[in-house]
Enzyme design. Structure first.
Site, PDB file in Angstrom:
ATOM      1  N   CYS A 139      42.370  37.518  51.153  1.00 28.13           N
ATOM      2  CA  CYS A 139      42.852  38.813  51.624  1.00 28.13           C
ATOM      3  C   CYS A 139      44.089  38.600  52.497  1.00 28.13           C
ATOM      4  CB  CYS A 139      41.837  39.610  52.437  1.00 28.13           C
ATOM      5  SG  CYS A 139      40.328  39.951  51.547  1.00 28.13           S
ATOM      6  N   ARG A 151      47.078  35.937  48.182  1.00 26.67           N
ATOM      7  CA  ARG A 151      45.845  35.755  48.955  1.00 26.67           C
ATOM      8  C   ARG A 151      44.662  36.540  48.390  1.00 26.67           C
ATOM      9  NH1 ARG A 151      47.224  33.736  54.131  1.00 26.67           N
ATOM     10  NH2 ARG A 151      45.226  34.422  54.919  1.00 26.67           N
ATOM     11  N   TRP A 157      40.643  40.203  48.140  1.00 24.16           N
ATOM     12  CA  TRP A 157      39.864  39.321  47.269  1.00 24.16           C
ATOM     13  C   TRP A 157      38.418  39.621  47.632  1.00 24.16           C
ATOM     14  CZ3 TRP A 157      36.246  35.344  47.457  1.00 24.16           C
ATOM     15  CH2 TRP A 157      36.113  34.578  46.281  1.00 24.16           C
ATOM     16  N   ASN A 208      40.724  40.704  57.308  1.00 27.79           N
ATOM     17  CA  ASN A 208      40.671  39.485  56.506  1.00 27.79           C
ATOM     18  C   ASN A 208      39.639  38.587  57.167  1.00 27.79           C
ATOM     19  OD1 ASN A 208      41.192  37.078  55.119  1.00 27.79           O
ATOM     20  ND2 ASN A 208      42.912  36.551  56.448  1.00 27.79           N
ATOM     21  N   GLY A 209      38.608  38.215  56.413  1.00 24.41           N
ATOM     22  CA  GLY A 209      37.560  37.355  56.970  1.00 24.41           C
ATOM     23  C   GLY A 209      36.201  37.804  56.469  1.00 24.41           C
ATOM     24  N   GLU A 212      43.212  15.916  38.815  1.00 27.28           N
ATOM     25  CA  GLU A 212      44.078  17.008  39.256  1.00 27.28           C
ATOM     26  C   GLU A 212      44.691  17.724  38.033  1.00 27.28           C
ATOM     27  OE1 GLU A 212      44.650  18.843  41.565  1.00 27.28           O
ATOM     28  OE2 GLU A 212      46.638  19.661  41.216  1.00 27.28           O
ATOM     29  N   LYS A 224      44.307  21.697  37.024  1.00 24.25           N
ATOM     30  CA  LYS A 224      45.464  22.574  36.754  1.00 24.25           C
ATOM     31  C   LYS A 224      45.271  23.302  35.428  1.00 24.25           C
ATOM     32  CE  LYS A 224      46.809  22.803  39.719  1.00 24.25           C
ATOM     33  NZ  LYS A 224      46.690  22.302  41.040  1.00 24.25           N
ATOM     34  N   GLU A 250      42.254  25.944  35.545  1.00 27.66           N
ATOM     35  CA  GLU A 250      42.365  27.128  36.407  1.00 27.66           C
ATOM     36  C   GLU A 250      43.392  28.129  35.913  1.00 27.66           C
ATOM     37  OE1 GLU A 250      43.760  26.725  40.519  1.00 27.66           O
ATOM     38  OE2 GLU A 250      44.854  24.925  39.969  1.00 27.66           O
ATOM     39  N   HIS A 275      29.516   6.384  28.051  1.00 30.10           N
ATOM     40  CA  HIS A 275      28.181   6.428  28.666  1.00 30.10           C
ATOM     41  C   HIS A 275      27.577   7.822  28.580  1.00 30.10           C
ATOM     42  CE1 HIS A 275      28.517   2.304  29.993  1.00 30.10           C
ATOM     43  NE2 HIS A 275      29.758   2.579  30.377  1.00 30.10           N
ATOM     44  N   LYS A 305      44.518  32.134  46.663  1.00 32.21           N
ATOM     45  CA  LYS A 305      45.207  30.924  47.115  1.00 32.21           C
ATOM     46  C   LYS A 305      44.556  30.333  48.369  1.00 32.21           C
ATOM     47  CE  LYS A 305      49.052  28.337  47.317  1.00 32.21           C
ATOM     48  NZ  LYS A 305      48.952  27.268  46.318  1.00 32.21           N
TER      49      LYS A 305
HETATM   50  O1  M6R Z   1      44.978  25.385  51.236  1.00 35.20           O
HETATM   51  P1  M6R Z   1      44.180  24.197  50.809  1.00 35.20           P
HETATM   52  O2  M6R Z   1      45.051  23.066  50.362  1.00 35.20           O
HETATM   53  O3  M6R Z   1      43.194  23.748  51.845  1.00 35.20           O
HETATM   54  O4  M6R Z   1      43.366  24.672  49.563  1.00 35.20           O
HETATM   55  C1  M6R Z   1      42.392  23.849  48.975  1.00 35.20           C
HETATM   56  C2  M6R Z   1      42.092  24.277  47.569  1.00 35.20           C
HETATM   57  O5  M6R Z   1      41.562  25.564  47.556  1.00 35.20           O
HETATM   58  C3  M6R Z   1      43.352  24.253  46.713  1.00 35.20           C
HETATM   59  O6  M6R Z   1      43.923  22.988  46.730  1.00 35.20           O
HETATM   60  C4  M6R Z   1      43.038  24.664  45.261  1.00 35.20           C
HETATM   61  O7  M6R Z   1      42.181  23.743  44.671  1.00 35.20           O
HETATM   62  C5  M6R Z   1      44.344  24.779  44.489  1.00 35.20           C
HETATM   63  N1  M6R Z   1      44.965  26.028  44.769  1.00 35.20           N
HETATM   64  C6  M6R Z   1      44.172  24.628  43.021  1.00 35.20           C
HETATM   65  O8  M6R Z   1      45.401  24.578  42.386  1.00 35.20           O
END
Ligand code: M6R
Length: 603
Positions: free
Chosen positions: A2, A27, A74, A98-99, A479, A483, A486, A502, A598
C-alpha cells in the site's frame, strides 16, 4: 504494501494526489482512492474504486480542494472491492493507512460498531477509534495519539477531519512516511518517488511522533507533546530519471540501468585499488571480529546472499549461513557476539527482514545491512549500513537492486579476505580490477538483447521449465527462475544439475524446456554430462555459456568472459532479459505481476 500520499497547500490537491499515487502504484495496485477537503461543503469527500489509479482518475475530474490524502492498495483485510478501498471515513475522520492492525477485531467489538462499518478492513476501525476520541476531546492530536496507543501492529496514517480545513495529520509505526515542503505547500508519502519532484530536501517522519501538516509548515511532536526536529536528507538521484523514458516497462529500463548503477555502487568504495567503506562509516572490526556470517533476506535479496556465501566462503574461509527472513527466528538460530548478521533489502521495509534483524541484535549479533532506500527502517535499525546506489526501483521484479547487492558482496568479500590475510594487497587489487570489468560485461549482454529475445520465443507456450547449473551458476539460476515465474507465470524451478537425477528428472519431457548455465571452468564437463541426461529424455536445452568455455560445445548464447567468480552478474542480466521478453511477448503487465507488491510489509 500500500502507498499513501497527502498534500495540503495552495494548489488543487487532486492532480498532486493522483500523480503521486501513480508513482506509488508499485506498492499495491488493486484499488485506489483519494479524499479531498471540499471547501463548499466543509467536509472531506472520498472518491475511490477497485482497479488502478487510471480508473480512479476518470472519477476525479471535478474534485476541488486544497488538501487531501490518497491511497493505492494491496489487499490484506477484505477482498478487493470499492468499499474496501481507502480512504476510509468514519464520522468526522477520514484516513489512509499502510500497515496491519493486529487487534482490529478487539477494538471493533469494544466500540460496538459492527453495524456502522462499511468495509471489512482493519483500517476503517482506526478511523472509528480516532473519531470516538475526537468526539470527546475535540483535539485532533490527542485523539490520534490515544487511538494509536491502543492499536497493535504497523501503521502509516494520513488523517483528515471534516471540521479542520487545510490540515492533515500523519503518524507512523514501522511503515514509512516521508515529508517535504515547497512554496506551494507540504507533502507526505510512503516513498520519496511520489513527492521528490517538489523538493530535494526531505525527511522520514520519526516513528511514534505526530505531524501536523499545513501549507506552510510541518510541526512534529512526540506523544508527550514535545517538539521534535526531523533529520533532513537530500535526494541523491535525479527525479527525472524515475520515469520509464523510452522503455515500455520499468523492468526493461531498470535492466538497462545496471552498468551505470553497478559502477556507481562500487566506484566510490574503491580507494587506491582496494575496497574502502570509509564513506559508509563501516569499521574494519565488523569484518575481522566475526567467526560466522548469517545473511538474512527474502526473495531476490536472499539470492544475492547466496552469491555472497559462495564467494565469501571460498575466499575468506568464513562460514556463511543464508536464511529466509520469514523462517529465521523460528529456527532457533545460533547467535552470539561473533555472529555478523548481514540483512539485504532493496526497500529497507520488508517486515520479515526487519523483525529478524531486531531479533538477532537483541541476542548480541553485530549487524550490517545492504539497503537501497536511504533512511529506510532496516537501514536505521542496523548498526552499519552500506547503501546500494541503484536509484528507485519501480518494477516489482527486482533487477538492478539485485546486481548492486551482489556488487556490494564482492566488495565485502575482498575487504574481508584482505583484512584476514587471505588475500595479499596485489591479489586484492586484482580482484577489484576484475570487479570493475563487470559493468562492461553487462553492457555487452544488453547489446545482444535481440538474440535473447529470439531465444525467449521457445518458452512462450511452455507451462513448466527447469534451469540447471553448478557451483556459482546454481544460485544465479534460483534468481533467474524466480524472475521467470513471477512475471511470466510459467512454472520454473532451478536445480543444481547433479541433483536432478535424484528425483526431479522424472518430470523432464519434450514439453519441459531446460535452461542451462555454464560459466564455471572446473564444472564444465560435469555440467555437459547433466545436459546430455535431460536431452536424452527429450528436453530441448537452451545453453548460456561463457565465451571461453563455449569453443568445443554447442552454445545458444555466449556470455562475456570474466573470471569464474564474477560471472554471477552478467549471467543474471541475460536471464532477466529472457524473463522480461517472455512476459512482454505474452502481453502481460510486466511491472505489476498479479498478486504481488513491491514492498512486503506483512508477515
Ligand atoms: O525490498 P526487499 O529487497 O527486502 O524485498 C524482498 C523481496 O520481496 C524481493 O526481493 C522480491 O523477491 C523481488 N521483488 C522479486 O523480484
Amino acid at each position: 504494501m500500500c502507498g499513501i500520499i497527502g498534500y495540503t497547500g495552495f494548489s488543487n490537491a487532486t492532480g498532486i494526489l493522483l500523480k503521486g499515487l501513480k508513482s506509488l502504484e508499485y506498492r499495491g495496485y488493486d484499488s485506489a482512492g483519494i479524499a479531498v477537503h471540499n471547501e463548499n461543503e466543509s467536509k472531506v469527500l472520498v472518491t475511490k474504486c477497485k482497479g488502478r489509479v487510471e480508473a480512479l482518475a476518470q472519477k476525479c475530474t471535478d474534485i476541488k480542494g486544497n488538501s487531501g490524502v490518497g491511497h493505492t492498495r494491496w489487499a490484506t483485510h477484505g477482498e478487493v472491492s470499492d468499499c474496501n478501498s481507502h480512504p476510509h471515513k468514519f464520522g468526522a475522520v477520514t484516513l489512509v493507512h499502510n500497515g496491519i492492525i493486529e487487534n482490529y477485531e478487539a477494538i471493533r467489538n469494544q466500540l460496538g460498531i459492527e453495524d456502522k462499518l462499511k468495509s471489512q478492513t482493519d483500517s476503517e476501525i482506526v478511523s472509528a477509534l480516532i473519531d470516538t476520541y475526537y468526539a470527546k476531546s475535540k483535539s485532533p492530536e490527542k485523539a490520534i495519539i490515544k487511538a494509536v496507543k491502543e492499536i497493535k501492529g504497523t501503521y502509516a496514517l494520513g488523517v483528515m477531519f471534516d471540521d479542520i480545513e487545510n490540515t492533515i495529520f500523519a503518524v507512523r509505526n514501522v511503515s514509512p512516511i516521508v515529508c517535504c515542503q515547497n512554496e506551494n505547500g507540504s507533502y507526505i508519502a510512503s516513498d520519496i518517488v511520489a513527492i521528490g519532484e517538489y523538493s530535494k530536501d526531505y525527511f522520514v517522519l520519526p516513528e511514534l511522533t505526530i505531524a501536523k501538516i499545513t501549507g506552510d509548515k510541518i510541526e512534529i511532536s512526540d506523544f508527550s507533546g514535545n517538539e521534535v526536529t526531523p533529520d533532513y536528507m537530500k535526494l541523491d538521484w535525479d527525479i527525472n530519471d524515475s520515469g520509464k523514458k523510452e522503455f515500455p516497462f520499468y523492468m526493461e529500463k531498470e535492466i538497462h540501468e545496471q552498468p551505470n548503477v553497478i559502477e556507481k555502487t562500487i566506484s566510490f568504495r574503491i580507494k587506491d585499488g582496494l575496497p574502502d567503506f570509509g564513506i559508509d562509516g563501516v569499521d574494519d572490526s565488523i569484518f575481522t571480529d566475526c567467526d560466522s556470517i548469517t545473511v538474512i533476506a527474502c526473495g531476490t535479496a536472499m539470492h544475492s546472499g547466496l552469491i555472497g556465501k559462495h564467494i565469501i566462503e571460498k575466499l575468506c574461509a568464513v562460514p556463511v549461513n543464508v536464511q529466509m527472513a520469514s523462517e529465521y527466528m523460528y529456527n532457533e538460530p545460533i547467535i552470539n557476539d561473533k555472529t555478523l548478521v548481514i540483512c539485504v533489502s532493496q526497500s529497507g521495509e520488508t517486515i520479515d527482514t526487519l523483525e529478524a534483524l531486531k531479533y538477532a541484535r537483541k541476542r548480541g549479533a553485530r549487524s550490517l545491512s545492504i539497503v537501497n532506500v536511504k533512511g529506510s527502517t532496516i537501514a536505521r535499525e542496523s548498526e552499519n549500513v552500506i547503501y546500494t546506489n541503484a536509484g528507485p526501483e519501480i518494477a516489482v521484479a527486482s533487477t538492478k537492486a539485485y546486481t548492486t547487492q551482489v556488487a556490494v558482496f564482492y566488495l565485502i568479500c575482498a575487504k574481508m579476505a584482505y583484512l584476514r590475510g587471505r588475500m595479499s594487497v596485489d591479489e586484492c587489487r586484482e580482484f577489484i580490477n576484475e570487479l570493475k570489468k563487470v559493468p562492461l560485461a553487462v553492457k555487452e549482454i544488453l547489446e545482444q538483447s535481440d538474440k535473447i529475445h529470439h531465444l525467449s520465443n521457445s518458452l512462450l507456450t511452455s507451462e513448466h521449465t527447469f534451469m540447471i547449473g553448478r557451483g556459482l551458476d546454481y544460485p544465479t539460476l534460483l534468481e533467474a527462475s524466480l524472475k521467470l515465474k513471477e512475471i511470466s507465470y510459467i512454472h520454473s524451478e532451478a536445480f543444481a544439475s547433479g541433483e536432478l537425477k535424484h528425483g526431479t528428472i522424472a518430470l523432464i519431457t519434450a514439453k519441459t524446456p531446460v535452461i542451462a548455465l555454464l560459466t564455471q571452468d572446473k564444472l564444465m564437463s560435469k555440467q555437459i554430462s547433466n545436459i546430455r541426461e535431460v536431452q536424452s529424455r527429450g528436453a530441448s536445452v537452451i545453453k548460456f555459456i561463457k565465451k571461453s568455455l563455449a569453443k568445443d560445445t554447442e552454445c545458444d548464447f555466449e556470455l562475456p568472459d570474466l573470471k569464474d567468480d564474477f560471472m554471477a552478474i552478467p549471467s543474471i542480466t541475460a536471464m532477466q532479459l529472457l524473463a522480461y521478453y517472455v512476459s512482454s511477448d505474452k502481453g502481460l503487465d510486466v511491472d505489476k505481476p498479479r498478486n504481488l507488491a513491491k514492498v512486503v510489509t506483512v508477515e
